[in-house]
Design an enzyme around this catalytic site. Sequence first.
Site, PDB file in Angstrom:
ATOM      1  N   GLY A  15      64.358  31.895  30.108  1.00  0.00           N
ATOM      2  CA  GLY A  15      65.035  30.736  30.677  1.00  0.00           C
ATOM      3  C   GLY A  15      64.839  30.691  32.186  1.00  0.00           C
ATOM      4  CG  ASN A  60      75.855  30.549  32.984  1.00  0.00           C
ATOM      5  OD1 ASN A  60      75.807  29.532  33.670  1.00  0.00           O
ATOM      6  ND2 ASN A  60      75.724  31.753  33.499  1.00  0.00           N
ATOM      7  CD  GLN A  98      75.949  30.187  27.811  1.00  0.00           C
ATOM      8  OE1 GLN A  98      75.070  30.765  28.445  1.00  0.00           O
ATOM      9  NE2 GLN A  98      76.727  30.811  26.968  1.00  0.00           N
ATOM     10  CB  SER A 124      66.750  31.396  27.201  1.00  0.00           C
ATOM     11  OG  SER A 124      66.445  32.769  27.147  1.00  0.00           O
ATOM     12  CG  HIS A 167      68.710  35.953  25.348  1.00  0.00           C
ATOM     13  ND1 HIS A 167      69.937  36.157  25.884  1.00  0.00           N
ATOM     14  CD2 HIS A 167      67.928  35.489  26.348  1.00  0.00           C
ATOM     15  CE1 HIS A 167      69.915  35.844  27.168  1.00  0.00           C
ATOM     16  NE2 HIS A 167      68.699  35.430  27.471  1.00  0.00           N
ATOM     17  CB  THR A 207      47.699  36.432  26.109  1.00  0.00           C
ATOM     18  OG1 THR A 207      46.397  36.509  26.700  1.00  0.00           O
ATOM     19  CG2 THR A 207      47.576  36.582  24.601  1.00  0.00           C
ATOM     20  CB  CYS A 243      73.489  40.724  39.161  1.00  0.00           C
ATOM     21  SG  CYS A 243      74.367  42.166  39.718  1.00  0.00           S
TER      22      CYS A 243
HETATM   23  N1  PLP Z   1      70.409  29.632  32.489  1.00  0.00           N
HETATM   24  C1  PLP Z   1      71.582  29.916  31.905  1.00  0.00           C
HETATM   25  C2  PLP Z   1      72.637  28.862  31.836  1.00  0.00           C
HETATM   26  C3  PLP Z   1      71.805  31.182  31.351  1.00  0.00           C
HETATM   27  O1  PLP Z   1      72.978  31.467  30.794  1.00  0.00           O
HETATM   28  C4  PLP Z   1      70.762  32.140  31.427  1.00  0.00           C
HETATM   29  C5  PLP Z   1      70.916  33.496  30.877  1.00  0.00           C
HETATM   30  O2  PLP Z   1      71.935  33.983  30.545  1.00  0.00           O
HETATM   31  C6  PLP Z   1      69.560  31.776  32.053  1.00  0.00           C
HETATM   32  C7  PLP Z   1      69.418  30.523  32.569  1.00  0.00           C
HETATM   33  C8  PLP Z   1      68.437  32.737  32.178  1.00  0.00           C
HETATM   34  O3  PLP Z   1      67.782  32.906  30.964  1.00  0.00           O
HETATM   35  P1  PLP Z   1      66.919  34.233  30.727  1.00  0.00           P
HETATM   36  O4  PLP Z   1      67.917  35.343  30.634  1.00  0.00           O
HETATM   37  O5  PLP Z   1      66.179  33.980  29.456  1.00  0.00           O
HETATM   38  O6  PLP Z   1      66.021  34.396  31.885  1.00  0.00           O
END
Ligand code: PLP
Length: 371
Positions: free
Chosen positions: A57, A130, A160, A180, A182, A218, A314
Amino acid sequence: MRPTVVEAMVEATQWFGNPTGAHRKAREAMRAVDDAREIVADALGAQPAEVIFCGSGTEADNLAIFGALNRTDAAVPVCSAIEHHAVLHPVEHLGGRVIGVDDLGQLDLDDLAGSLGPEVAVVSVMTANNETGVIQPLDDVVECVKERAPNALVHTDAVQAFPWIDVAAATPHVDLISISGHKFGGPKGVGAMVVRRGSGLHSQILGGGQEFDLRSGTHNVAGIVALGAAAAAMVDERAAVNDRVGALRDRLADELRRKVPDTTETGVTETADGTDRSLKVAGSCHLCFADIESEALLFLIEREGVFASAASSCASGAQDPSHVLAAMGYSRELAGGSLRLSLGYGSTDADVDHALAVIPAAIDQLRSHRG
Ligand code: PLP
């Protein structure tokens, strides 16, 4: 990760060819990537040729901000004060403009309107936050940008929001969308982005020209296949999960507020019928406890098997002070006692019971030490 996604990922190792190669094994691998692309495109209301896969993300967000500059003379990025650091730091790095939010955590549209002009290259406002789970007024953002910033692309970080909101329906006029893996039962380290045709985005990674020349490197074939499988499963279940998990979240938040004095829930309003959480996504339970330090609380509840967060993590694993709560006008003291509980498609009644047994007891313990 969802078990079916793990299976899909393992199965995808059979496509060991490099998708951009010339032989049959390469074409098989590219077919698997393109099948995932179709699923993601469908889920985000885009054409398959408008979806690119990337590494996270964060990478998608960075591409949206840096890649939108200098398509015309416009070179000023704009974002909300509550963006994830993957958007906020690039905008600040470029000397861009940061727009405030109200005390519920929603974008200040007047502040936005006053900050737009032909010099603006991109406006980035997340679909839902988030930390607080608060949904942003994207339709109003798009209307305002189209009216006042003719050279700007609109980007939304839907990382999110995607597991909770029908992003295709919420973002039809948005130019750039990040997700993203996960966040919706897929693997970590795989992201995707909608880049609408004609956006003119500049690639930030140069090399072999993969992903329509926007993201060289790749392909992570198994990761992309798994991201597609996760998106398909999530979209299929999203409405039912929203209903079930929304009820769990309401019980969790209501009971924590009842059991723990001096608790503030973010992003909600009180009405005659009870607490109105309609601004929030269903999986988000975000509270601030007076006279508590989040780090101590997280430590105590982790020992009892409750794994939570305060602001956003972080790289060091420490908790950053929340820039989101600061933007909403929360005092440093109250923000310092924030707790971010995330529910997901796998959350159960028993999980909520356990959290309700552990968290109030931990807070009692911490408060009693303070005298
Ligand atoms: N943007 C939001 C709102 C997120 O909650 C997160 C990750 O928790 C990200 C971006 C960053 O995504 P990634 O962890 O895949 O780099």
